[in-house]
Design a protein around this motif. Structure first.
Motif, PDB file in Angstrom:
ATOM      1  N   ASN A 144     -11.285   5.644 -11.370  1.00 15.24           N
ATOM      2  CA  ASN A 144     -10.716   6.980 -10.745  1.00 15.24           C
ATOM      3  C   ASN A 144     -10.970   7.977 -10.999  1.00 15.24           C
ATOM      4  O   ASN A 144     -10.111   8.775 -11.870  1.00 15.24           O
ATOM      5  N   SER A 145     -11.347   8.578 -10.576  1.00 12.30           N
ATOM      6  CA  SER A 145     -11.989   9.874 -10.220  1.00 12.30           C
ATOM      7  C   SER A 145     -11.033  11.268  -9.508  1.00 12.30           C
ATOM      8  O   SER A 145     -10.800  12.271  -9.653  1.00 12.30           O
ATOM      9  N   ASP A 146     -10.192  10.378  -8.561  1.00 16.19           N
ATOM     10  CA  ASP A 146      -8.907  10.940  -7.985  1.00 16.19           C
ATOM     11  C   ASP A 146      -7.610  10.817  -8.615  1.00 16.19           C
ATOM     12  O   ASP A 146      -6.556  11.567  -8.244  1.00 16.19           O
ATOM     13  N   VAL A 147      -8.683  12.346  -9.491  1.00 19.00           N
ATOM     14  CA  VAL A 147      -6.839  12.414 -10.494  1.00 19.00           C
ATOM     15  C   VAL A 147      -7.607  13.464 -11.203  1.00 19.00           C
ATOM     16  O   VAL A 147      -8.537  14.413 -11.030  1.00 19.00           O
ATOM     17  N   VAL A 148      -6.665  14.603 -11.534  1.00 16.55           N
ATOM     18  CA  VAL A 148      -7.012  16.241 -11.886  1.00 16.55           C
ATOM     19  C   VAL A 148      -6.916  15.583 -13.898  1.00 16.55           C
ATOM     20  O   VAL A 148      -7.309  16.679 -14.743  1.00 16.55           O
ATOM     21  N   GLU A 149      -6.702  14.457 -14.295  1.00 16.16           N
ATOM     22  CA  GLU A 149      -7.525  14.156 -15.148  1.00 16.16           C
ATOM     23  C   GLU A 149      -7.040  12.908 -16.023  1.00 16.16           C
ATOM     24  O   GLU A 149      -6.037  11.748 -14.858  1.00 16.16           O
ATOM     25  N   ASN A 150      -7.913  12.457 -17.107  1.00 22.14           N
ATOM     26  CA  ASN A 150      -8.093  10.951 -17.252  1.00 22.14           C
ATOM     27  C   ASN A 150      -8.384  10.757 -18.369  1.00 22.14           C
ATOM     28  O   ASN A 150      -9.385  10.975 -18.772  1.00 22.14           O
ATOM     29  N   LYS A 151      -8.230   9.845 -18.812  1.00 19.96           N
ATOM     30  CA  LYS A 151      -8.034   9.718 -19.878  1.00 19.96           C
ATOM     31  C   LYS A 151      -8.491   7.973 -20.512  1.00 19.96           C
ATOM     32  O   LYS A 151      -7.224   7.452 -20.392  1.00 19.96           O
ATOM     33  N   SER A 152      -9.044   6.489 -21.387  1.00 23.67           N
ATOM     34  CA  SER A 152      -9.349   5.446 -21.278  1.00 23.67           C
ATOM     35  C   SER A 152      -9.341   5.408 -22.333  1.00 23.67           C
ATOM     36  O   SER A 152     -10.570   6.057 -23.187  1.00 23.67           O
ATOM     37  N   GLN A 153      -9.021   4.430 -22.884  1.00 20.22           N
ATOM     38  CA  GLN A 153      -9.528   3.311 -24.258  1.00 20.22           C
ATOM     39  C   GLN A 153      -8.705   1.987 -23.573  1.00 20.22           C
ATOM     40  O   GLN A 153      -8.572   1.805 -23.282  1.00 20.22           O
ATOM     41  N   PHE A 154     -10.343   1.575 -24.548  1.00 20.84           N
ATOM     42  CA  PHE A 154     -10.465  -0.336 -24.334  1.00 20.84           C
ATOM     43  C   PHE A 154     -11.223  -0.720 -24.806  1.00 20.84           C
ATOM     44  O   PHE A 154     -12.547  -0.374 -25.438  1.00 20.84           O
ATOM     45  N   GLY A 155     -10.600  -1.553 -24.861  1.00 21.10           N
ATOM     46  CA  GLY A 155     -11.630  -2.734 -26.150  1.00 21.10           C
ATOM     47  C   GLY A 155     -11.514  -4.545 -25.337  1.00 21.10           C
ATOM     48  O   GLY A 155     -10.559  -4.915 -25.725  1.00 21.10           O
ATOM     49  N   ALA A 156     -12.712  -4.973 -25.823  1.00 20.58           N
ATOM     50  CA  ALA A 156     -11.847  -6.663 -25.687  1.00 20.58           C
ATOM     51  C   ALA A 156     -12.971  -7.548 -25.940  1.00 20.58           C
ATOM     52  O   ALA A 156     -14.638  -6.630 -26.828  1.00 20.58           O
ATOM     53  N   PHE A 157     -12.117  -8.257 -26.995  1.00 17.08           N
ATOM     54  CA  PHE A 157     -13.032  -9.214 -27.843  1.00 17.08           C
ATOM     55  C   PHE A 157     -12.951 -10.872 -27.508  1.00 17.08           C
ATOM     56  O   PHE A 157     -12.278 -11.025 -26.676  1.00 17.08           O
ATOM     57  N   SER A 187      -2.932  13.343   3.894  1.00 15.48           N
ATOM     58  CA  SER A 187      -2.608  13.948   2.691  1.00 15.48           C
ATOM     59  C   SER A 187      -4.521  14.319   1.814  1.00 15.48           C
ATOM     60  O   SER A 187      -4.939  13.900   2.158  1.00 15.48           O
ATOM     61  N   THR A 188      -4.102  15.760   0.808  1.00 11.91           N
ATOM     62  CA  THR A 188      -4.474  15.957   0.304  1.00 11.91           C
ATOM     63  C   THR A 188      -5.017  15.692  -1.642  1.00 11.91           C
ATOM     64  O   THR A 188      -3.702  15.520  -2.324  1.00 11.91           O
ATOM     65  N   THR A 189      -6.069  14.834  -2.263  1.00 14.89           N
ATOM     66  CA  THR A 189      -5.552  14.247  -3.029  1.00 14.89           C
ATOM     67  C   THR A 189      -7.015  15.334  -3.973  1.00 14.89           C
ATOM     68  O   THR A 189      -8.038  14.965  -4.025  1.00 14.89           O
ATOM     69  N   PHE A 190      -6.258  15.841  -5.337  1.00 14.54           N
ATOM     70  CA  PHE A 190      -7.147  16.213  -6.235  1.00 14.54           C
ATOM     71  C   PHE A 190      -7.369  15.544  -6.967  1.00 14.54           C
ATOM     72  O   PHE A 190      -7.409  14.701  -7.687  1.00 14.54           O
ATOM     73  N   THR A 191      -8.798  15.984  -7.242  1.00  8.83           N
ATOM     74  CA  THR A 191      -9.579  14.989  -8.113  1.00  8.83           C
ATOM     75  C   THR A 191     -10.465  16.191  -9.570  1.00  8.83           C
ATOM     76  O   THR A 191     -10.315  17.123  -9.851  1.00  8.83           O
ATOM     77  N   LEU A 192     -11.307  15.053 -10.030  1.00  8.33           N
ATOM     78  CA  LEU A 192     -12.081  15.714 -11.521  1.00  8.33           C
ATOM     79  C   LEU A 192     -12.828  16.658 -10.890  1.00  8.33           C
ATOM     80  O   LEU A 192     -13.398  16.412  -9.669  1.00  8.33           O
ATOM     81  N   PRO A 193     -13.556  17.852 -11.930  1.00  8.60           N
ATOM     82  CA  PRO A 193     -14.293  18.744 -10.886  1.00  8.60           C
ATOM     83  C   PRO A 193     -15.674  17.850 -11.341  1.00  8.60           C
ATOM     84  O   PRO A 193     -15.767  16.848 -12.029  1.00  8.60           O
ATOM     85  N   ARG A 194     -16.798  18.837 -11.127  1.00  3.06           N
ATOM     86  CA  ARG A 194     -18.202  18.199 -11.651  1.00  3.06           C
ATOM     87  C   ARG A 194     -17.497  18.805 -13.331  1.00  3.06           C
ATOM     88  O   ARG A 194     -17.773  19.114 -13.869  1.00  3.06           O
ATOM     89  N   ILE A 195     -18.875  17.298 -13.404  1.00  2.00           N
ATOM     90  CA  ILE A 195     -18.812  16.655 -14.853  1.00  2.00           C
ATOM     91  C   ILE A 195     -20.248  16.757 -15.068  1.00  2.00           C
ATOM     92  O   ILE A 195     -20.930  15.710 -14.500  1.00  2.00           O
TER      93      ILE A 195
END
Length: 890
Positions: A310-323, A873-881
């Motif tokens: 999901n880069s269709d946001v202006v900010e995104n932070k994700s933490q994931f763990g799987a065992f 609708s216009t959705t703002f996205t993450l910039p160039r990374i």
């Protein structure tokens, strides 16, 4: 666009014609009978040339694409027959050769092939790929190996299809991998750990049920190399932003320990670039905890926000763990389980222009929505597999999941020059416990088998919604008291409990006739309480309950059923008609009234399959069903849904009744390089629940009603893929027609929603060339009712994947979208991603520079319509990374 595709095809074809020749023919026995699935393998007699292979089709035909000027030794093998050998000289012009194999005269109980090269082995329901025949050693993950195997495709979402059929169960060394999802496997298992890939059709976890269960599952089993079967392996990756200072980063690790009795896996990921670690399909599997024999129960917990990139946001932070762990206790008992933890934070910004239809008039609204969302998910799953004997199996599975969702949104609505601002706070704590037990028994007389399943699920959800504004809203729909600032709070308490049981007996009368008996019961209860209040600035409380709001309902639905299915075979035609009798009991207790419904329905069904040959089949299915409304649709009092919407249920609703059917055709031919799939789905409701809508400006009041107005939904979709020389040409189609009757402001109209989509894609299909694909998709959407509207969408895609200078790997994907609505409003946007990596063979380090959204496209524009709303609708996205990352392989 079409000229471009044609030019590329002609150019590549001309290149191919100068460097290859095709050898065709047949493989038959001494009586001239075709030998389907015979292995035809061409071994080059010079170094640095790749193996060529083919598999004979149902008519015994084969086709080999050989390099010109290269000598080959062609060997043909088939179970129970002597091997045949043909030598082709480098200057040979041979284009056709027919093999005749002689029987060995021996009765073989298993396949034993001494030949060095076995790229693909074909059995009745199993394909076995030898990884070393397809991999070149530069692949990092399992995904890159699968993409090089014929008939195998890996989607962007991590899904895997083999000859057009989706893999539904992923295993490693015969054990389920993280619940059987594909994305975690293909994106994390190292390529150099793979030895064989087994694809098993009609898979059943209980072997002795396979001949009676009619399973449509497709399983993929990963066989590890011998030195990886008791070994710790995996990789660690770290990346940081370069060229800018926005703090973008990526940390990822995938660690595995495998031994004959113990398997342990861990996957961890931290990033803020919009990358998700598991897919929507995986989420559904993790959300499961339900027996596959009782999978019709509705899921009320929505975990969609945890899935897909999901880069269709202006900010995104994700933490994931799987065992994930699996332990073999002894010859009879295995235990396995997994734990999942995910934490997401995202901020989004969407601007939209909305047109609300009010019969013959329109109301226009400009809306801006800023939203911050924080979600936390935890899942723990434990499973016991007990096999007291070869003819008896027990399974027990328990799963607990919790999630918290905290969202804050700021909505600005401008209508007729007047601006209103709403702040909405959404908080929800959800907990769920699921468990099931299965028992399967095959009796000494193997013609009789019994399955018994009990499934239990308990959910406890507590969402709290708060609306804050300085503007009076929903005038006439909610009982607001005048104030300088408005604070409205809604508290919901939802408890669901279900117990489902099934006893099924399979009786094999003979090879052509089976009889199945089913007795089951589905029991479900819901306790739902909703309370709305206004908190005034003077400290007093305005309880909406005095004005028809506030709901308290106890809901019970029980479904007892008895069914019989008769399976018979006439030649190549297999039929399974069935008839079920359902005894439904629905009871609701609310503040004002109690209602009870008792109904008995006969629900027939029919499944039919005609197999023309092993590579071509036609399937038909039909079912008459009844669906009773859940508790939320039966609320007898008002409830607030959003800043412009109020809902009231209908306690007198009964069941929907509908016919559903499908027709599926499949044809695959490795000889012709052809894969063809076509599906027709039909659904017709003869008793329908649909919302009646009253619209005043942008304010909406909805309530469900049940009618005998029919609703018809047709969907036709197909895919044809043809290999032409060293290219693959694909054509996709998708058409749907939806006809229904809608009531808007007391005016009833017949609505039609139709969609058509056609896609064309051409890609390279040879290991020697870079992987290149060019695609074009065109879609149309139309809506007609009180008004008419239409949308068109054009998508052009380009993908390139190339290895060069031995150690470098470059990948890029580019997509451009063109949208146009019925008002001739046009817009477009482009998205591009690329990466360049360096990895020296046998070196544990790998270096990569990646560019996400390298065109720095800041918005995505979409058009849509519904029964009464047309939206742009216009959705703002993450910039160039730009990201530089280093990975280390253990």
């Amino acid at each position: 666009m079409y000229k471009l595709l044609l030019t590329i095809l002609c150019l590549f074809t001309n290149c191919f014609l100068g460097y290859s020749q095709t050898l065709t023919g047949t493989v038959k026995d001494s009586l001239n009978n075709p030998l389907p699935n015979a292995n035809v393998i061409a071994k080059p007699l010079v170094e640095n040339q790749s193996l060529k292979f083919a598999i004979a089709d149902h008519l015994g035909r084969y086709k080999l694409e050989l390099e010109k000027g290269i000598p080959y030794e062609v060997k043909v093998s088939y179970l129970g027959y002597k091997e045949a050998v043909l030598t082709i000289e480098s200057n040979s012009s041979l284009k056709e050769y027919h093999f005749k194999l002689q029987e060995t005269g021996q009765q073989l109980k298993e396949i034993v092939i001494d030949y060095e090269y076995k790229p693909i082995i074909v059995k009745k329901d199993t394909l076995i790929y030898d990884v070393k025949a397809f991999a070149n050693g530069n692949e990092r993950k399992m995904k890159e190996v699968l993409e090089k195997m014929p008939g195998v495709e890996v989607g962007k979402d991590g899904s895997v299809t083999v000859q057009g059929k989706k893999v539904t169960q992923m295993m490693v060394e015969g054990k389920s991998f993280f619940g059987g999802g594909t994305k975690l496997a293909v994106e994390n298992i190292p390529a150099d750990a793979l030895d064989k890939i087994e694809v098993i059709d009609h898979f059943n976890k209980v072997g002795f049920l396979k001949q009676v269960s009619d399973s449509d599952e497709l399983a993929m089993n990963v066989k590890l190399k011998e030195d990886k079967k008791k070994f710790v392996f995996g990789d660690v990756e770290a990346g940081a932003e370069v060229a800018n200072d926005n703090g973008f980063h990526l940390l990822h690790t995938a660690l595995f320990y495998y031994s004959p009795k113990t398997n342990v896996s861990f996957i961890g990921d931290i990033n803020n670039i919009g990358k998700r670690t598991f897919s929507f399909q995986d989420m559904l599997r993790f959300q499961g905890g339900v027996s596959s024999f009782l999978n019709d129960r509705k899921q009320l917990t929505n975990l969609y926000t945890f899935t897909n990139d999901n880069s269709d946001v202006v900010e995104n932070k994700s933490q994931f763990g799987a065992f994930n762990f699996q332990q073999n206790i002894n010859a009879k008992l295995d235990i396995e389980g997994f734990g999942i933890f995910s934490k997401l934070f995202s901020a989004s910004l969407v601007e939209s222009q909305n047109e609300y239809l009010q019969n013959s008039a329109f109301t226009f609204e400009d809306r801006t929505t800023k939203k911050d969302n924080k979600t936390v998910l935890g899942i723990g799953n434990f499973k016991l597999n007990y096999n007291p004997s070869d003819r008896s199996k027990w399974f027990y599975n328990a799963q607990y999941q919790f999630s918290t969702n905290d969202a804050t949104s700021l909505l600005t609505s401008i209508r007729d020059g007047q601006q209103s601002t709403f702040e909405t706070l959404n908080n929800a704590d959800n907990g769920q416990l699921k468990q099931f037990i299965e028992w399967h028994k095959q009796y000494k007389n193997t013609n009789h088998t019994t399955t018994f399943v009990v499934n239990q699920s308990y959910e406890n959800n507590k969402p709290v919604n708060t609306w804050l504004t300085d503007t009076e809203f929903l005038a006439g729909l909610i009982p607001l008291e005048n104030d300088s600032f408005y604070t409205i709070q809604q508290i919901k308490k939802v408890k669901n409990n279900s117990v489902d049981a099934l006893l099924k007996h399979y009786w094999i009368l003979n090879n052509y006739n089976h009889l199945y008996t089913n007795v089951g019961n589905n029991f479900g209860t819901t306790s739902l309480q909703i309370n709305e209040q206004q908190f005034l600035t003077d400290g007093t409380i305005n309880d909406f309950a005095a004005n028809g709001f506030g709901n308290d309902v106890n809901y019970l639905l029980n479904d007892f059923y008895v069914g019989f299915e008769y399976k018979f075979k006439i030649g190549k035609w297999i039929n399974k008609p069935g008839i079920y009798t359902h005894f439904y009991h629905l009871k609701t207790k609310q503040i004002a009234n109690d209602y009870t419904i008792n109904k008995t329905y006969i629900e027939p069904q029919w499944n039919s399959e005609y197999e023309f040959n092993q590579s071509e089949s036609l399937n038909f299915s039909y079912k008459l069903s009844n669906d009773f409304p859940d508790a939320s649709k039966l609320l007898e009092r008002f409830t607030l849904q959003s800043y412009n919407s109020v809902f009231k249920g209908n306690a007198l609703l009964s069941n929907e009744r509908f016919h559903s059917g499908s027709l599926r055709y499949k044809k695959t031919s490795m000889y012709r390089g052809l894969m063809l799939f076509a599906n027709v789905n039909f659904n017709k409701k003869i008793r329908t629940i649909r919302n009646s809508i009253e619209l005043d400006g942008i304010n909406q009041f909805t309530t469900p009603i049940i009618t005998d107005n029919p609703e018809t939904n047709w969907r036709i979709f197909g895919n044809i893929s043809k290999k032409i020389y060293r290219f693959r040409l694909q054509l996709n189609t998708n058409f749907s027609w939806f006809n229904y009757i809608q009531t808007l402001n007391n005016q009833t109209t017949t609505n039609n929603r139709n969609n058509q989509a056609v896609g064309l894609k051409i890609s390279t299909a040879t290991k020697k060339w870079p992987t290149v694909s060019v695609g074009y998709n065109k879609s149309f959407s139309q809506f007609s009712g009180l008004t008419s509207s239409s949308l068109t969408n054009d998508v052009l895609t380009f993908n390139l994947d190339i290895d060069f200078l031995k150690s470098f790997h470059f990948k890029t994907d580019y997509e451009v979208n063109f949208n146009e609505n019925s008002l001739n409003q046009k817009n477009n946007y482009s998205i591009g991603n690329a990466s360049l990596s360096y990895h020296k063979k046998d070196n544990p380090f790998r270096f990569e520079v990646s560019a996400q959204n390298y065109l720095n496209n800041g918005t995505i524009i979409n058009n849509s319509f519904s029964d009464f709303l047309i939206s742009n609708s216009t959705t703002f996205t993450l910039p160039r990374i730009f990201l530089f990352s280093i990975s280390y392989k253990l």
